[in-house]
Write an enzyme that holds these catalytic residues in place. Structure first.
Site, PDB file in Angstrom:
ATOM      1  N   LYS A 155       0.823  -1.198   0.000  1.00 56.17           N
ATOM      2  CA  LYS A 155       0.000   0.000   0.000  1.00 56.17           C
ATOM      3  C   LYS A 155       0.861   1.253   0.000  1.00 56.17           C
ATOM      4  CE  LYS A 155      -3.049  -2.520   3.097  1.00 56.17           C
ATOM      5  NZ  LYS A 155      -3.139  -2.823   4.531  1.00 56.17           N
ATOM      6  N   GLY A 156       2.137   1.062   0.314  1.00 60.03           N
ATOM      7  CA  GLY A 156       3.016   2.188   0.624  1.00 60.03           C
ATOM      8  C   GLY A 156       3.239   3.193  -0.485  1.00 60.03           C
ATOM      9  N   PHE A 189      14.700   3.433  10.450  1.00 61.61           N
ATOM     10  CA  PHE A 189      13.334   3.031  10.098  1.00 61.61           C
ATOM     11  C   PHE A 189      12.481   4.278   9.904  1.00 61.61           C
ATOM     12  CE2 PHE A 189       9.075   1.412  10.438  1.00 61.61           C
ATOM     13  CZ  PHE A 189       9.160   0.275   9.657  1.00 61.61           C
ATOM     14  N   GLU A 245       7.557   2.646  -6.251  1.00 60.78           N
ATOM     15  CA  GLU A 245       7.821   2.038  -4.939  1.00 60.78           C
ATOM     16  C   GLU A 245       8.017   3.145  -3.903  1.00 60.78           C
ATOM     17  OE1 GLU A 245       7.424  -0.111  -2.919  1.00 60.78           O
ATOM     18  OE2 GLU A 245       8.951  -1.671  -2.896  1.00 60.78           O
ATOM     19  N   ASP A 246       7.665   2.841  -2.654  1.00 56.15           N
ATOM     20  CA  ASP A 246       7.873   3.828  -1.590  1.00 56.15           C
ATOM     21  C   ASP A 246       9.344   3.907  -1.189  1.00 56.15           C
ATOM     22  OD1 ASP A 246       7.881   1.301  -0.407  1.00 56.15           O
ATOM     23  OD2 ASP A 246       6.266   1.717   1.010  1.00 56.15           O
ATOM     24  N   LYS A 257      17.660   3.527   0.351  1.00 58.58           N
ATOM     25  CA  LYS A 257      18.624   3.376   1.457  1.00 58.58           C
ATOM     26  C   LYS A 257      19.847   2.681   0.886  1.00 58.58           C
ATOM     27  CE  LYS A 257      15.603   2.467   5.423  1.00 58.58           C
ATOM     28  NZ  LYS A 257      15.120   1.363   6.271  1.00 58.58           N
ATOM     29  N   ASP A 300      14.951  -0.788  -0.245  1.00 62.07           N
ATOM     30  CA  ASP A 300      15.736  -1.086   0.958  1.00 62.07           C
ATOM     31  C   ASP A 300      16.754  -2.184   0.603  1.00 62.07           C
ATOM     32  OD1 ASP A 300      16.289  -0.994   3.761  1.00 62.07           O
ATOM     33  OD2 ASP A 300      14.979  -2.685   4.100  1.00 62.07           O
ATOM     34  N   ARG A 306       0.894   5.986   7.787  1.00 60.22           N
ATOM     35  CA  ARG A 306       0.943   6.148   6.322  1.00 60.22           C
ATOM     36  C   ARG A 306       0.461   7.532   5.894  1.00 60.22           C
ATOM     37  NH1 ARG A 306       1.924   1.095   3.981  1.00 60.22           N
ATOM     38  NH2 ARG A 306       0.961  -0.700   4.964  1.00 60.22           N
TER      39      ARG A 306
HETATM   40  P1  5GP Z   1      13.109  -4.417   0.195  1.00 58.34           P
HETATM   41  O1  5GP Z   1      12.480  -5.603  -0.476  1.00 58.34           O
HETATM   42  O2  5GP Z   1      13.753  -3.438  -0.732  1.00 58.34           O
HETATM   43  O3  5GP Z   1      14.018  -4.813   1.324  1.00 58.34           O
HETATM   44  O4  5GP Z   1      11.950  -3.707   0.989  1.00 58.34           O
HETATM   45  C1  5GP Z   1      11.020  -2.909   0.445  1.00 58.34           C
HETATM   46  C2  5GP Z   1       9.844  -2.775   1.381  1.00 58.34           C
HETATM   47  O5  5GP Z   1      10.214  -2.912   2.766  1.00 58.34           O
HETATM   48  C3  5GP Z   1       9.249  -1.398   1.244  1.00 58.34           C
HETATM   49  O6  5GP Z   1       8.283  -1.368   0.220  1.00 58.34           O
HETATM   50  C4  5GP Z   1       8.649  -1.174   2.615  1.00 58.34           C
HETATM   51  O7  5GP Z   1       7.359  -1.709   2.673  1.00 58.34           O
HETATM   52  C5  5GP Z   1       9.546  -1.963   3.563  1.00 58.34           C
HETATM   53  N1  5GP Z   1      10.556  -1.076   4.207  1.00 58.34           N
HETATM   54  C6  5GP Z   1      11.893  -1.100   4.028  1.00 58.34           C
HETATM   55  N2  5GP Z   1      12.501  -0.148   4.768  1.00 58.34           N
HETATM   56  C7  5GP Z   1      11.512   0.491   5.442  1.00 58.34           C
HETATM   57  C8  5GP Z   1      11.504   1.587   6.372  1.00 58.34           C
HETATM   58  O8  5GP Z   1      12.507   2.193   6.766  1.00 58.34           O
HETATM   59  N3  5GP Z   1      10.282   1.956   6.832  1.00 58.34           N
HETATM   60  C9  5GP Z   1       9.127   1.333   6.464  1.00 58.34           C
HETATM   61  N4  5GP Z   1       7.988   1.810   6.986  1.00 58.34           N
HETATM   62  N5  5GP Z   1       9.106   0.310   5.591  1.00 58.34           N
HETATM   63  C10 5GP Z   1      10.286  -0.105   5.086  1.00 58.34           C
END
Ligand code: 5GP
Length: 177
Positions: free
Chosen positions: A42-43, A150, A97-98, A129, A101, A163
């Site tokens: 949803k982000g 975070f 994408e939000d 990040k 990470d 959100r």
């Molecule tokens: P990845 O697959 O790149 O590790 O993670 C992506 C998802 O992890 C993002 O769409 C988000 O939902 C969650 N995520 C990663 N880092 C953060 C953060 O610092 N805060 C929040 N709220 N969600 C995060």
């Protein structure tokens, strides 16, 4: 500022200004092409809404809902809960994408869409990040680089909360410890 927020990293005004820049660049890069903006639920919703206001070419919207389940291995497993509603064959896909990470989510989703015959698959992410990236995933468009903390707000949650905050901030440690 919300009482659970330690520090604001990116203000709403900065996000709007960056969306204007990214929207102009995307409009130029995809001129004459058929584009589907694919929001990851949803982000990405607030960022998709803001960014799309500044895209001046015709675009279609679609959404995917993906979950990450950590199994016995540390790699994590990405499961598609809700799939795209339209065919991507021959279309230019821009995944919205939000936050990028570790890159695990996008390392699964990009090939998944590519295998279905998309003409191209690129990523636009509100936040990145760099210190956390594990996979060879590159976002063509990045809003802001953020430190390894975070973050919440502008679509990003903790336990489905925060959100709706109109900025991106760091969540206080005591809220998740
Ligand atoms: P990845 O697959 O790149 O590790 O993670 C992506 C998802 O992890 C993002 O769409 C988000 O939902 C969650 N995520 C990663 N880092 C953060 C953060 O610092 N805060 C929040 N709220 N969600 C995060």
């Amino acid at each position: 500022m919300h009482k659970d927020c330690k520090e604001i990293l990116v203000t709403g005004e900065q996000i709007t200004k960056r969306c204007q820049e990214l929207g102009a660049q995307i409009s130029k890069d995809y001129e004459g092409k058929e584009v589907i903006l694919v929001g990851l639920l949803k982000g990405s919703v607030p960022f998709l809404a803001e960014l799309s206001k500044y895209i001046t070419i015709d675009v279609y919207f679609d959404y995917m809902d993906v979950s990450s389940y950590d199994g016995a291995t540390s790699t994590g497993n990405i499961v598609v809960e809700t799939d795209l509603k339209q065919s991507v064959r021959g279309k230019h896909i821009l995944i919205v994408e939000d936050i990028l990470d570790t890159g695990r989510t996008l390392a699964t989703i990009v090939p998944y869409i590519r295998e279905r015959g998309a003409a191209s698959v690129e990523i636009v992410t509100m936040l990145f990040k760099p210190e956390r990236l594990e996979r060879s995933i590159e976002a063509k468009y990045i809003g802001f680089n953020v430190p390894n903390a975070f973050v919440i707000g502008f679509g990003l949650d903790y336990d489905q909360k925060y959100r709706n905050l109109p900025y991106v901030g760091i969540l206080k440690e005591e809220c998740y410890q």
